[in-house]
Design a protein around this motif. Structure first.
Motif, mmCIF file in Angstrom:
data_model
loop_
_atom_site.group_PDB
_atom_site.id
_atom_site.type_symbol
_atom_site.label_atom_id
_atom_site.label_comp_id
_atom_site.label_asym_id
_atom_site.label_seq_id
_atom_site.Cartn_x
_atom_site.Cartn_y
_atom_site.Cartn_z
ATOM 1 N N GLY A 150 41.236 39.704 27.756
ATOM 2 C CA GLY A 150 42.350 38.781 27.878
ATOM 3 C C GLY A 150 42.014 37.464 28.528
ATOM 4 N N ASP A 151 43.067 36.747 28.832
ATOM 5 C CA ASP A 151 42.981 35.407 29.397
ATOM 6 C C ASP A 151 42.956 35.521 30.913
ATOM 7 N N PHE A 152 41.783 35.860 31.444
ATOM 8 C CA PHE A 152 41.635 36.093 32.886
ATOM 9 C C PHE A 152 40.200 35.813 33.302
ATOM 10 N N ASP A 153 39.957 35.901 34.600
ATOM 11 C CA ASP A 153 38.603 35.794 35.138
ATOM 12 C C ASP A 153 38.008 37.195 35.207
ATOM 13 N N LYS A 154 36.916 37.419 34.471
ATOM 14 C CA LYS A 154 36.396 38.788 34.356
ATOM 15 C C LYS A 154 35.867 39.328 35.677
ATOM 16 N N ASP A 155 35.391 38.455 36.560
ATOM 17 C CA ASP A 155 34.902 38.931 37.856
ATOM 18 C C ASP A 155 36.053 39.458 38.702
ATOM 19 N N GLU A 156 37.189 38.730 38.667
ATOM 20 C CA GLU A 156 38.359 39.194 39.418
ATOM 21 C C GLU A 156 38.888 40.506 38.845
ATOM 22 N N VAL A 157 38.887 40.607 37.521
ATOM 23 C CA VAL A 157 39.380 41.825 36.881
ATOM 24 C C VAL A 157 38.450 42.995 37.186
ATOM 25 N N GLN A 158 37.152 42.747 37.239
ATOM 26 C CA GLN A 158 36.214 43.818 37.579
ATOM 27 C C GLN A 158 36.510 44.376 38.971
ATOM 28 N N LYS A 159 36.823 43.481 39.910
ATOM 29 C CA LYS A 159 37.142 43.933 41.275
ATOM 30 C C LYS A 159 38.414 44.783 41.275
ATOM 31 N N THR A 160 39.384 44.357 40.466
ATOM 32 C CA THR A 160 40.648 45.107 40.419
ATOM 33 C C THR A 160 40.434 46.474 39.779
ATOM 34 N N ILE A 161 39.673 46.528 38.719
ATOM 35 C CA ILE A 161 39.368 47.814 38.074
ATOM 36 C C ILE A 161 38.615 48.718 39.042
ATOM 37 N N GLU A 162 37.661 48.146 39.737
ATOM 38 C CA GLU A 162 36.894 48.939 40.715
ATOM 39 C C GLU A 162 37.809 49.502 41.792
ATOM 40 N N LYS A 163 38.760 48.684 42.253
ATOM 41 C CA LYS A 163 39.698 49.123 43.297
ATOM 42 C C LYS A 163 40.504 50.338 42.850
ATOM 43 N N HIS A 164 40.928 50.344 41.580
ATOM 44 C CA HIS A 164 41.832 51.390 41.109
ATOM 45 C C HIS A 164 41.137 52.584 40.457
ATOM 46 N N PHE A 165 39.907 52.423 40.010
ATOM 47 C CA PHE A 165 39.288 53.474 39.195
ATOM 48 C C PHE A 165 37.972 54.047 39.734
ATOM 49 N N SER A 166 37.353 53.397 40.700
ATOM 50 C CA SER A 166 36.001 53.834 41.088
ATOM 51 C C SER A 166 35.988 54.952 42.116
ATOM 52 N N ASN A 199 31.426 57.662 39.569
ATOM 53 C CA ASN A 199 32.163 58.850 39.120
ATOM 54 C C ASN A 199 32.069 59.058 37.600
ATOM 55 N N GLY A 200 31.381 58.154 36.894
ATOM 56 C CA GLY A 200 31.168 58.318 35.457
ATOM 57 C C GLY A 200 32.135 57.562 34.571
ATOM 58 N N LEU A 201 33.158 56.918 35.156
ATOM 59 C CA LEU A 201 34.130 56.193 34.350
ATOM 60 C C LEU A 201 33.511 54.883 33.838
ATOM 61 N N SER A 202 33.614 54.660 32.535
ATOM 62 C CA SER A 202 33.063 53.453 31.919
ATOM 63 C C SER A 202 34.120 52.357 31.894
ATOM 64 N N TYR A 203 33.653 51.115 31.947
ATOM 65 C CA TYR A 203 34.595 50.017 31.807
ATOM 66 C C TYR A 203 33.983 48.907 30.957
ATOM 67 N N TYR A 204 34.897 48.172 30.289
ATOM 68 C CA TYR A 204 34.527 47.068 29.419
ATOM 69 C C TYR A 204 35.473 45.913 29.724
ATOM 70 N N ILE A 205 34.916 44.733 29.977
ATOM 71 C CA ILE A 205 35.740 43.572 30.311
ATOM 72 C C ILE A 205 35.277 42.390 29.468
ATOM 73 N N LYS A 206 36.232 41.704 28.850
ATOM 74 C CA LYS A 206 35.907 40.565 28.005
ATOM 75 C C LYS A 206 36.964 39.488 28.175
ATOM 76 N N GLU A 207 36.523 38.289 28.526
ATOM 77 C CA GLU A 207 37.441 37.160 28.591
ATOM 78 C C GLU A 207 37.739 36.660 27.177
ATOM 79 N N ASN A 208 39.003 36.317 26.924
ATOM 80 C CA ASN A 208 39.394 35.769 25.624
ATOM 81 C C ASN A 208 40.590 34.846 25.830
#
Length: 937
Positions: free
Chosen positions: A227-243, A38-47
């Motif tokens: 943030g302090d998270f697993d980026k693969d899990e966060v990617q799945k969550t972002i995909e669930k809510h935004f894709s 749908n064109g929405l960009s995302y950026y994920i970084k573990e820290n």
């Protein structure tokens, strides 16, 4: 389907990063960067630096620049509205949930609207994945499913209008004209984000809904998660809510910035402005930073700007300077717009002369630079880079977010931090004096003024300045032949040479193993507490204090005492000319300040391992080698008069000055300085009294150092200061500050704008300051009251944009003057009703105490703040400094207080305890309100 989405993500990731890559500077592939169908960009970084925390941003390329004339203010209005209910969350429901897990509304949950973007910001404590999932669901509701109900829109109008009214005043009027000038012939022209009052009052709800539907589309959005998270899990969550959201429109925002067609003039005169500023501004399109050449150009031009600003400071610091200050800068703050400017703040009787003198300094660049200017510029940058390289594991979430935002908005490359810093360091090492000298000579004044630029001036109402006069001044400088001057090289070593009055000797060293704190006592009576840490590499904080201050002096010298620190800076700390002192500090990436308060004075510094000894030498000079420059005294008084002119015209300053005097019963400590009574010898006496004897002071040093290496430096430079100097100003008992009379409402009229506010003050009863739990309760009270006032004044009443509340202790650590203040804004017609509501809300809390839920929310917020701040040396320093003062320097009490676990103290507070505490400190039932209303027209 999953495989298809995954393939698309990988393709876009490769395309996005490789398209902006540079052979010399690798891209940071630790980021997950992608784009959904749908064109929405995302950026994920573990820290992992910010433990148990996620920083989330929803960034939308839609700001006030996209508004039509009938929509002015709609983008900002919409930013408010998306918090007022959505498909999955009721009105402010998510705010309350985030508060319950420790995220405070304002610092942790916020949003802003600019010309080219709207950004929603959540700082989320993540104790489990559900917290993060709920926060991302909320952001997706903001993006796609906001309710935007008529009733809520009408309620929020008053809040947005109050925010607009709060911004009114001379600064806003000047900003309005400034932006009109620099944004002419661009998409952003006449589109200040705050909008127009008439439109906010009267716009149809459909206008807001239509703007939302048109621009809040996936192709205009980016979701950033660090943030302090697993980026693969966060990617799945972002995909669930935004894709899954499809685009309703395919319209892309377009922000156009055309070149200036001609030189234009904008001269602003205002009855509430006392100062005079003239600026020359060049406007061009922004270029993204993608290659090593872009980086190199940025460094070289940064060096040139720094050298010119350093020269401006040197001229302004002189006793007979022809301008107050001058500056040059280069910035890009909105899409496709880059600004270069040179500005001058002028003396009232030397406007054109000051303007010309600043332009002459600019033109002098054609003669090149000195080797010490070059070396300082290189040295300071290399030190800064070295410090950053040593702290690559301590990068804050905000820095990574900025990298992602710049990639999404400006198409800047996301370079590897380590590789980028190493490239910059290598470039700085290779740059030669001749190369920079030539670049400076090529940075040509004549080229600058040959282009079509914008002349912008801010002046007092009655000032006379014509376009033709400014043009003539520019021509005068253009035609002036610049004669090459002898280049003076700064001998820094001689300037920082300390003075050894006695042999420095350590009489005692004790280490507290539990606290890892070394207590050092010198024979001259000076006490130093050392705490080495690994919280930030190559950072050393220094702070010291001694009791007694301005409130301990005779009234006859009060005016002189109030000007003492200003004269010390203008005279040049320790006799080092002010601009030279600035150069010394800048080249060492350090700061050094001193202050005189009502009941104490202090010296503070921030430095590095390499510069530590030089800073200690300068502190030695504060005590031993003041070397006052008498010729600077007149300049100090002149600047003081300029400051008073400003504060007597500026409505905000008028109100706050008068409010302080009302709350303090017209106490002399709060009155304007009578500059005619300031006496140079008295000023010197105050400084000599307060900064001569080391035995009065306790020093605290925290950071990255080895105790064995810094002890000889301290012994040599601080232990060698004699302690037998006599006070030249008599120290008396601490003055008393009486609170205002009981239950009064005072009105202060200031300014012409339709704005009003109120400060409500309570006189408090004393508390046991040595009991750290009382300070914990005070912090909890502030958070509880903040939330209750937010509910009562904004969410339920809907008439005020915001409020604040805070305790005050003017004579700290003495709590004889112990007050509590609440401030808020509102429309004139409602300000007295809002005041009554604030009083009733506060009195209800005093009488009934908080509920268990209210206390628990406050506890979570306080514990989150504690966890955040404890990552920094500043936290350790603040505790050592404050606890030493509170315990009167008693070594045992001081260390016992440091050993207390603050989180345990927070958890231990019960509803009954804090209720009793609130009742006890508010037992005087003595309050005063000071209301600000505009002057009658």
């Amino acid at each position: 389907t999953l495989f298809g989405v995954f393939t698309l993500v990988i393709f876009v990731l490769t395309f996005t990063l490789s398209s902006v890559s540079s052979k010399e500077i690798p891209i940071d592939n630790s980021f997950k960067v992608g784009k959904f169908e749908n064109g929405l960009s995302y950026y994920i970084k573990e820290n992992s630096f910010e433990k148990e925390k996620a920083s989330l941003r929803l960034l939308i390329k839609a700001g006030s620049g996209l508004e039509t004339e009938e929509e002015r203010g709609i983008a900002h209005f919409l930013e408010h509205m998306v918090f007022r209910g959505s498909e999955n969350f009721k009105d402010f429901e998510m705010i309350k949930y985030l508060e319950s897990i420790g995220a405070e509304f304002g610092p942790d949950t916020n949003a802003y609207t600019s010309f080219d973007r709207t950004e929603y910001m959540l700082e989320v404590p993540i104790k489990n994945i559900e917290d993060l999932d709920k926060a991302l669901l909320f952001l997706s509701d903001i993006a796609f499913r906001a309710n935007l109900e008529d009733e809520k829109i009408d309620q929020e109008r008053n809040v947005v209008l109050d925010e607009l009214r709060g911004s009114l005043g001379p600064d806003m009027r000047a900003d309005d004209k400034y932006f009109k000038a620099i944004l002419k012939d661009t998409t952003y022209e006449d589109r200040l984000p705050i909008g127009k009052e008439k439109i906010i009052k009267n716009c149809e709800s459909n206008n807001i809904r239509n703007f939302y539907k048109k621009w809040y589309q996936p192709q205009n959005m980016a979701l950033i998660a660090v943030g302090d998270f697993d980026k693969d899990e966060v990617q799945k969550t972002i995909e669930k809510h935004f894709s899954k959201k499809t685009n309703d429109t395919q319209i892309l925002p377009k922000y156009v910035v055309n070149k200036n067609k001609e030189t234009t003039f904008s001269i602003v005169r205002d009855p509430e402005i006392s100062y005079s500023i003239i600026e020359l501004i060049l406007r061009k399109n922004t270029l993204s930073t993608q290659t090593k050449k872009d980086i190199s150009n940025g460094i070289i031009f940064g060096i040139i700007y720094d050298i010119l600003n350093e020269r401006f400071l040197s001229v302004a610091a002189k006793s007979d300077s022809d301008f107050i200050s001058a500056w040059t800068s280069s910035s890009s703050f909105i899409t496709n717009l880059h600004i270069k400017e040179i500005g001058v703040m002028c003396w009232e009787d030397k406007r054109l002369l000051g303007f010309e003198k600043a332009l002459i300094e600019f033109k002098k660049l054609k003669n090149g630079i000195t080797k010490d200017e070059f070396e300082r510029a290189i040295k300071s940058r290399k030190q800064e880079i070295s410090k950053k390289l040593s702290n690559l594991d301590k990068i804050e979430n905000s820095e990574y977010i900025s990298m992602c935002s710049n990639h999404f908005i400006n198409e800047d490359a996301i370079f590897s931090k380590e590789s980028l810093l190493k490239y910059k360091d290598k470039l700085l090492s290779k740059l030669t004096f001749d190369e920079i000298d030539q670049e400076v000579k090529d940075f040509d004044f004549d080229k600058f003024i040959s282009k079509n630029f914008i002349v912008f001036a801010i002046l007092p109402k009655d000032a006379t300045l014509l376009d033709s006069e400014i043009t003539n001044s520019i021509e005068n400088v253009k035609n002036l032949e610049i004669i090459e001057e002898e280049k003076v090289v700064l001998d820094e070593t001689a300037l920082i040479e300390p003075k050894f009055e006695i042999d420095g000797k350590i009489s005692k060293i004790e280490k507290d193993e539990d606290l890892n704190i070394f207590e050092v006592l010198f024979e001259n009576g000076l006490k130093v507490y050392l705490k080495p840490t690994d919280l930030k590499n190559d950072e050393i904080l220094i702070r010291s204090y001694a009791l007694n201050g301005i409130a301990n002096l005779d009234d006859k010298i009060l005016d002189s005492a109030k000007m003492a620190s200003s004269y010390f800076y203008d005279s040049g700390i320790s006799g080092i000319e002010k601009s030279c002192f600035s150069k010394i500090l800048d080249s060492r990436n350090s700061s050094l300040n001193l202050g005189i308060e009502f009941n104490k004075r202090d010296i503070s510094a921030n430095t590095t391992k390499d510069s530590f000894e030089d800073i200690i030498c300068l502190i030695n000079r504060i005590f031993t080698s003041k070397n006052y420059q008498d010729e600077m005294f007149e300049k100090t008084i002149k600047i003081g008069k300029e400051n008073q002119k400003f504060s007597n015209l500026d409505p905000d300053s008028i109100y706050y000055k008068k409010a302080k005097l009302i709350f303090a019963s017209q106490n002399e400590l709060f009155k304007d300085i009578n500059l005619d009574l300031v006496n140079l010898n008295e000023v010197k006496d105050v400084l000599d009294t307060f900064f001569s004897n080391p035995k009065d002071f306790s020093f605290f040093i925290v950071g990255d150092f080895e105790v064995d290496k810094i002890l000889p430096i301290l012994e040599k430079n601080l232990g060698s200061i004699s302690n037998d100097k006599l006070s030249k100003a008599q120290i008396k008992d601490l003055k008393n500050i009486e609170f205002a009379k009981n239950d009064s409402t005072e009105i202060v009229k200031a300014g012409s704008d339709d704005k009003s506010m109120c400060i409500l003050g309570f006189d408090l009863d004393n508390m046991d300051a040595k009991n750290l739990k009382n300070w914990t309760k005070l912090n909890l009270l502030k958070t509880i009251l903040n939330n209750k006032l937010l509910d009562a004044l904004r969410i339920e009443n809907g008439k005020t944009y915001g409020s604040s509340n805070f305790p005050s202790y003017y004579l700290y650590p003495d709590l004889s003057s112990f007050n509590y203040f609440i401030s808020f804004t509102g429309p004139q017609s409602e300000i007295f009703n809002i005041n009554d509501l604030a009083i009733n809300t506060t009195k209800s809390l005093i009488e009934n105490g908080p509920s268990l839920d209210e206390l628990n929310v406050a506890k979570e917020i306080e514990k989150t703040d504690l966890k955040e701040s404890s990552k920094y040396n500043g936290f350790e320093m603040s505790n050592m400094y404050s606890f030493h003062i509170l315990t009167d320097g008693n070594p045992n009490e001081f260390k016992d207080m440091l050993k207390l676990e603050e989180e345990d103290l927070i958890d231990s507070v019960t509803v009954e305890e804090i209720s009793a505490f609130i009742k006890s400190i508010f037992s005087k039932d003595k309050l005063t309100s000071v209301v600000w209303l505009p002057e009658e027209k």
